[in-house]
Design a protein around this motif. Structure first.
Motif, PDB file in Angstrom:
ATOM      1  N   SER A   1      36.114  51.597  24.030  1.00 51.38           N
ATOM      2  CA  SER A   1      37.099  52.586  23.573  1.00 51.38           C
ATOM      3  C   SER A   1      36.408  53.939  23.431  1.00 51.38           C
ATOM      4  N   GLY A   2      37.212  54.961  23.050  1.00 51.75           N
ATOM      5  CA  GLY A   2      36.657  56.291  22.840  1.00 51.75           C
ATOM      6  C   GLY A   2      36.357  57.044  24.118  1.00 51.75           C
ATOM      7  N   TRP A   3      37.017  56.684  25.222  1.00 48.60           N
ATOM      8  CA  TRP A   3      36.728  57.348  26.501  1.00 48.60           C
ATOM      9  C   TRP A   3      37.263  58.776  26.514  1.00 48.60           C
ATOM     10  N   LYS A   4      36.611  59.600  27.303  1.00 47.59           N
ATOM     11  CA  LYS A   4      37.054  60.975  27.513  1.00 47.59           C
ATOM     12  C   LYS A   4      36.574  61.412  28.881  1.00 47.59           C
ATOM     13  N   CYS A   5      37.381  62.181  29.572  1.00 48.94           N
ATOM     14  CA  CYS A   5      36.986  62.695  30.884  1.00 48.94           C
ATOM     15  C   CYS A   5      35.696  63.495  30.734  1.00 48.94           C
ATOM     16  N   SER A   6      34.743  63.236  31.616  1.00 50.42           N
ATOM     17  CA  SER A   6      33.451  63.907  31.517  1.00 50.42           C
ATOM     18  C   SER A   6      33.517  65.376  31.930  1.00 50.42           C
ATOM     19  N   LYS A   7      34.662  65.827  32.470  1.00 51.79           N
ATOM     20  CA  LYS A   7      34.775  67.219  32.908  1.00 51.79           C
ATOM     21  C   LYS A   7      35.860  67.995  32.159  1.00 51.79           C
ATOM     22  N   CYS A   8      36.605  67.326  31.296  1.00 53.47           N
ATOM     23  CA  CYS A   8      37.590  68.029  30.477  1.00 53.47           C
ATOM     24  C   CYS A   8      37.812  67.228  29.204  1.00 53.47           C
ATOM     25  N   ASP A   9      38.783  67.636  28.399  1.00 55.71           N
ATOM     26  CA  ASP A   9      38.971  66.998  27.096  1.00 55.71           C
ATOM     27  C   ASP A   9      40.054  65.939  27.092  1.00 55.71           C
ATOM     28  N   LEU A  10      40.543  65.529  28.251  1.00 54.72           N
ATOM     29  CA  LEU A  10      41.603  64.532  28.302  1.00 54.72           C
ATOM     30  C   LEU A  10      41.077  63.150  27.923  1.00 54.72           C
ATOM     31  N   ARG A  11      41.920  62.400  27.210  1.00 52.87           N
ATOM     32  CA  ARG A  11      41.567  61.051  26.779  1.00 52.87           C
ATOM     33  C   ARG A  11      42.566  60.020  27.287  1.00 52.87           C
ATOM     34  N   GLU A  12      43.454  60.408  28.173  1.00 56.81           N
ATOM     35  CA  GLU A  12      44.426  59.491  28.759  1.00 56.81           C
ATOM     36  C   GLU A  12      44.363  59.591  30.276  1.00 56.81           C
ATOM     37  N   ASN A  13      44.913  58.544  30.937  1.00 59.92           N
ATOM     38  CA  ASN A  13      44.913  58.494  32.401  1.00 59.92           C
ATOM     39  C   ASN A  13      43.502  58.677  32.950  1.00 59.92           C
ATOM     40  N   LEU A  14      42.584  57.858  32.450  1.00 62.97           N
ATOM     41  CA  LEU A  14      41.174  57.964  32.820  1.00 62.97           C
ATOM     42  C   LEU A  14      40.782  56.854  33.800  1.00 62.97           C
ATOM     43  N   TRP A  15      39.910  57.217  34.741  1.00 67.09           N
ATOM     44  CA  TRP A  15      39.491  56.297  35.794  1.00 67.09           C
ATOM     45  C   TRP A  15      37.967  56.200  35.820  1.00 67.09           C
TER      46      TRP A  15
ATOM     47  N   LEU B   1      33.586  53.247  40.332  1.00 61.06           N
ATOM     48  CA  LEU B   1      32.826  52.004  40.407  1.00 61.06           C
ATOM     49  C   LEU B   1      31.480  52.158  41.101  1.00 61.06           C
ATOM     50  N   THR B   2      31.149  53.359  41.554  1.00 58.31           N
ATOM     51  CA  THR B   2      29.836  53.584  42.151  1.00 58.31           C
ATOM     52  C   THR B   2      28.843  54.126  41.134  1.00 58.31           C
ATOM     53  N   ASP B   3      29.224  55.174  40.408  1.00 58.39           N
ATOM     54  CA  ASP B   3      28.260  55.794  39.488  1.00 58.39           C
ATOM     55  C   ASP B   3      28.671  55.715  38.018  1.00 58.39           C
ATOM     56  N   GLY B   4      29.842  55.111  37.719  1.00 63.23           N
ATOM     57  CA  GLY B   4      30.250  54.955  36.322  1.00 63.23           C
ATOM     58  C   GLY B   4      30.840  56.190  35.689  1.00 63.23           C
ATOM     59  N   SER B   5      31.164  57.207  36.472  1.00 57.24           N
ATOM     60  CA  SER B   5      31.776  58.419  35.911  1.00 57.24           C
ATOM     61  C   SER B   5      33.176  58.104  35.396  1.00 57.24           C
ATOM     62  N   VAL B   6      33.512  58.643  34.236  1.00 55.76           N
ATOM     63  CA  VAL B   6      34.852  58.506  33.665  1.00 55.76           C
ATOM     64  C   VAL B   6      35.556  59.843  33.826  1.00 55.76           C
ATOM     65  N   LEU B   7      36.627  59.862  34.610  1.00 59.81           N
ATOM     66  CA  LEU B   7      37.285  61.115  34.970  1.00 59.81           C
ATOM     67  C   LEU B   7      38.794  60.938  34.930  1.00 59.81           C
ATOM     68  N   CYS B   8      39.509  62.047  34.750  1.00 56.62           N
ATOM     69  CA  CYS B   8      40.961  61.985  34.628  1.00 56.62           C
ATOM     70  C   CYS B   8      41.629  61.914  35.993  1.00 56.62           C
ATOM     71  N   GLY B   9      42.850  61.339  35.996  1.00 56.96           N
ATOM     72  CA  GLY B   9      43.609  61.181  37.224  1.00 56.96           C
ATOM     73  C   GLY B   9      44.323  62.446  37.630  1.00 56.96           C
ATOM     74  N   LYS B  10      45.216  62.278  38.593  1.00 55.54           N
ATOM     75  CA  LYS B  10      45.896  63.441  39.155  1.00 55.54           C
ATOM     76  C   LYS B  10      47.053  63.893  38.280  1.00 55.54           C
ATOM     77  N   TRP B  11      47.503  65.098  38.505  1.00 59.38           N
ATOM     78  CA  TRP B  11      48.636  65.677  37.800  1.00 59.38           C
ATOM     79  C   TRP B  11      49.919  65.182  38.442  1.00 59.38           C
ATOM     80  N   PHE B  12      50.933  64.804  37.616  1.00 56.39           N
ATOM     81  CA  PHE B  12      52.208  64.344  38.117  1.00 56.39           C
ATOM     82  C   PHE B  12      53.229  65.465  38.026  1.00 56.39           C
ATOM     83  N   PHE B  13      54.308  65.312  38.780  1.00 56.58           N
ATOM     84  CA  PHE B  13      55.318  66.372  38.846  1.00 56.58           C
ATOM     85  C   PHE B  13      55.978  66.645  37.505  1.00 56.58           C
ATOM     86  N   ASP B  14      55.973  65.642  36.603  1.00 52.07           N
ATOM     87  CA  ASP B  14      56.644  65.833  35.324  1.00 52.07           C
ATOM     88  C   ASP B  14      55.748  66.472  34.280  1.00 52.07           C
TER      89      ASP B  14
END
Length: 706
Positions: free
Chosen positions: A202-216, A219-232
């Motif tokens: 738990s406690g994940w956060k995107c390594s390049k911004c402050d988002l804590r949801e929709n995180l991916w 599987l190669t280097d273990g980076s935790v990063l946010c997903g894409k922006w949706f139209f809504d």
């Protein structure tokens, strides 16, 4: 499904030449459905009428939209389309045979309507018979089908194609991710870097911004990063995709979806969700042992639903004799398969007078001004659903068995109860990867998604979502200097933590846990479940307690410091939506729902949570931002390692967004002006109005609290 005759017979009312001449003026408007065309032959675009309804369904031979008898004239007047295919299903009593039994009555084995059968009828005594006619407006001239020899070839082909077309909803369901996933070509040969990365539960956060949801998790280097922006407006800033473009590392797994049965994996290279047959091994590389996630904390396997059944029985009042209710306001919504989240939210929404007035009260105006394709208009679909739930038209008591024969003689049939929200779900979930799937979803997330759409699609001068809107005052205090900062943000839902430590039956819980472990060791069935009983007041108390601010940057000290934040209500909504945060992750990476019992009060007093603003003796934190280096190209933010980070002042963002500016432009304006307020950010937007880059998501947001 029962099968019956395709057409009701009927003699041609005109000679072949006369029929051809009659249709000649309309031939340019008659189209043959092509691959990709959606044919709505089971549901009206403005109501829940269908071929089962008394008036049947009219399908436009040009747009392939369906309309009930109440709405067909509206479409004719708006579009000038004159030729419709009228579809009607009849319930026919079977003819008794020589032995006294009923004989099947089939004039054509082909069944062109894929509809549910009526469970109120005894299938041994009755069958379905479908009828199709061409109807020409405005004179309502009818041509019974089939009339293959008399009709022009184009008309015959068009009718045949329309009747054999698949339901657009069944096509959508068969295209769901669950049924189409293929193993990724990268899964077998995926290279994983030996960089020592370990992912906590738990406690994940995107390594390049402050988002804590929709995180991916890459599987190669273990980076935790946010997903894409949706139209809504939901989703993330696209950092996971940017990372792939920089590194070429192809596979990522969505955090929060990992279970013993698998996880949601996306291939950036293949541009689609995929299966990873080696997902257990790939996750173990980062310290996630998904194969050990077999037993939950209550000692039951994931597929053992005893606790849920018990809770469900309580909700359904199992064992209690209930009286069915019918009429306006008592219409049910059919479950489409894991769509209970949608059903629950929409039933609650249309119990509120403001939503009833906005959509059902304005129904004629909404329908009259709907676009040519009302299936793609939010307000039309909301008005349709609201009318379906509140009119009572689709909630009529079943016909008693002894009256069925009399009803049939009067050429009526029992009404099917409840409505099926297929068209509504297809539209409202369009473009959203979660709600467009058939997986289980969270009602709170769907509620916020719906509110976002309501705000973006105003109906008249009234915004019904205002009944949920309230302001939250956030008080942040530097623990070292004791100075404070007050900010406000808009919210629509109150999220309460579960105060497990406040359980009132701790002795029972300890005894149960001992019995459970003994049963597990002796391989005996587990004891009867004991739930933690949590007072609702304890959840409120936990909400009001100060929380630590991670990576707090104190403008008073010009350095990092310890900080705490408390939240209070700067305003109260007319209707307060409360979410109990019952989902969490254990230390062993098991996603679980806290199995607790919380007694909800009949009356809720939260006046003690009212915001008070700056108090006498409090000193405000100075409006000083960390030093910022603004690159010529915003994309260079990611490579400027010396650049200080800055948190976004969401209150300023919301002020700008309410002026009509795009959300990302507002965030960027507040960011580049150093949180100096909405007025300064407004001037930045005006100065950069012609720059297309201003609406791109920020490539790098800091994680420091100012």
């Amino acid at each position: 499904m029962q099968r019956a005759a395709l057409f009701r017979g009927g003699d041609a009312q005109m000679a072949a030449g006369d029929l051809g001449e009659l249709l000649v003026p309309y031939m340019p408007t008659i189209r043959v459905p092509k691959s990709g065309d959606r044919v709505y032959k089971t549901e009206c675009a403005f109501s829940y009428d269908s071929p089962d309804s008394e008036g049947g369904l009219y399908v436009c031979m040009n747009t392939f939209l369906g309309f009930g008898r109440e709405h067909i004239e509206r479409h004719y007047r708006k579009t000038g389309q004159c030729v419709y295919l009228h579809l009607k299903r009849h319930v026919i009593e079977k003819v008794p045979g020589a032995s006294g039994g009923a004989l099947p009555k089939r004039r054509n084995a082909k069944l062109f309507l894929d509809l549910e059968t009526n469970s109120d009828l005894n299938s041994e005594d009755f069958e379905y018979e479908d009828e199709a006619k061409l109807v020409i407006f405005p004179d309502h001239y009818e041509i019974s089908l089939p009339n293959i020899e008399e009709l022009p070839a184009l008309v015959t082909i068009a009718c045949d194609a329309l009747l054999s077309a698949k339901s657009p909803y069944r096509k959508q369901e068969s295209d769901s991710w669950e049924e189409e996933l293929q193993a990724s070509k990268h899964a077998k040969t995926l290279v994983q870097l030996d960089n020592g990365v370990r992912i906590p539960p738990s406690g994940w956060k995107c390594s390049k911004c402050d988002l804590r949801e929709n995180l991916w998790l890459n599987l190669t280097d273990g980076s935790v990063l946010c997903g894409k922006w949706f139209f809504d407006g939901s989703g993330g800033n696209g950092h996971a995709m940017e990372h792939y473009k920089e590194t070429g590392y192809p596979l990522a797994v969505k955090l929060g979806t990992i279970t013993p049965d698998g996880a949601d994996v996306y291939s950036f290279d293949e541009e689609e969700p995929v299966l990873d047959p080696h997902i257990a091994k790939h996750l173990a590389h980062f310290g996630i042992d998904m194969l050990q996630m077999q037993v939950t904390e209550n000692g039951l396997r994931d597929n053992d639903i005893k606790p849920r059944v018990s809770e469900w029985e309580v909700i359904q009042e199992a064992g209690v004799k209930l009286k069915p209710m019918y009429g306006p306001g008592y219409t049910g919504i059919k479950n489409l398969g894991n769509s209970c989240y949608l059903n629950a939210v929409m039933q609650a929404i249309f119990s509120i007078p403001e939503f009833q007035r906005a959509y059902v009260g304005n129904l004629p105006r909404i329908f009259d001004y709907s676009p040519l394709d009302p299936t793609q208009d939010f307000n039309t679909q909301m008005a349709k659903l609201g009318h379906g739930l509140l009119s009572g038209q689709y909630s009529k008591p079943p016909v008693k068995s002894e009256l069925i024969e009399q009803v049939m003689k009067e050429e009526h049939k029992p009404q099917r109860n409840g409505i099926s929200p297929r068209m509504f779900k297809a539209f409202i979930s369009k473009g959203h990867p979660e709600f467009s799937s058939n997986r289980q979803q969270d009602a709170q997330e769907f509620f916020l998604h719906l509110i976002n759409l309501v705000e973006r699609n105003p109906v008249g001068s009234e915004n019904p979502s205002d009944v949920f809107r309230f302001l939250v005052e956030e008080r942040t205090q530097c623990c070292q200097s004791r100075k404070v900062r007050y900010t406000e943000r808009v919210d629509y839902i109150m999220q309460l933590p579960v105060a497990m430590e406040a359980a009132t039956n701790k002795d029972e819980l300890i005894a149960y846990e001992l019995k459970r472990r003994e049963a597990e060791a002796a391989r005996r069935p587990p004891p009867e479940l004991v739930r933690a009983k949590i007072p609702f007041s304890a959840c409120l108390q936990a909400f009001s307690e100060p929380s630590n601010v991670e990576d707090f940057w104190s403008s008073a000290l010009q350095a990092k410091s310890a900080g705490v934040k408390t939240s209070r209500f700067a305003s109260f909504p007319e209707y307060l939506v409360v979410q109990i945060k019952k989902f969490t992750f254990g230390l062993d990476w098991i996603p679980k729902k806290l199995d607790v019992s919380i007694d909800m009060p009949d009356f809720l007093d939260i006046s003690h949570l009212r915001a008070r603003g700056l108090q006498p003796g409090e000193e405000e934190l100075p409006d000083i931002a960390p030093p910022i280096v603004i690159p010529d190209d915003p994309k260079d933010c990611m490579t400027n390692h010396f650049m200080e980070s800055l948190d976004i002042d969401e209150s300023s963002v919301m002020q700008l967004a309410e002026m009509g500016f795009p959300l990302e432009a507002c965030r960027k304006a507040v960011y580049y002006t150093g949180n100096l307020g909405a007025e300064v950010a407004f001037n930045w937007i005006i100065a950069h109005m012609e720059e297309p880059e201003k609406q791109r998501p920020l490539p790098h947001l800091g994680n420091l609290e100012v």
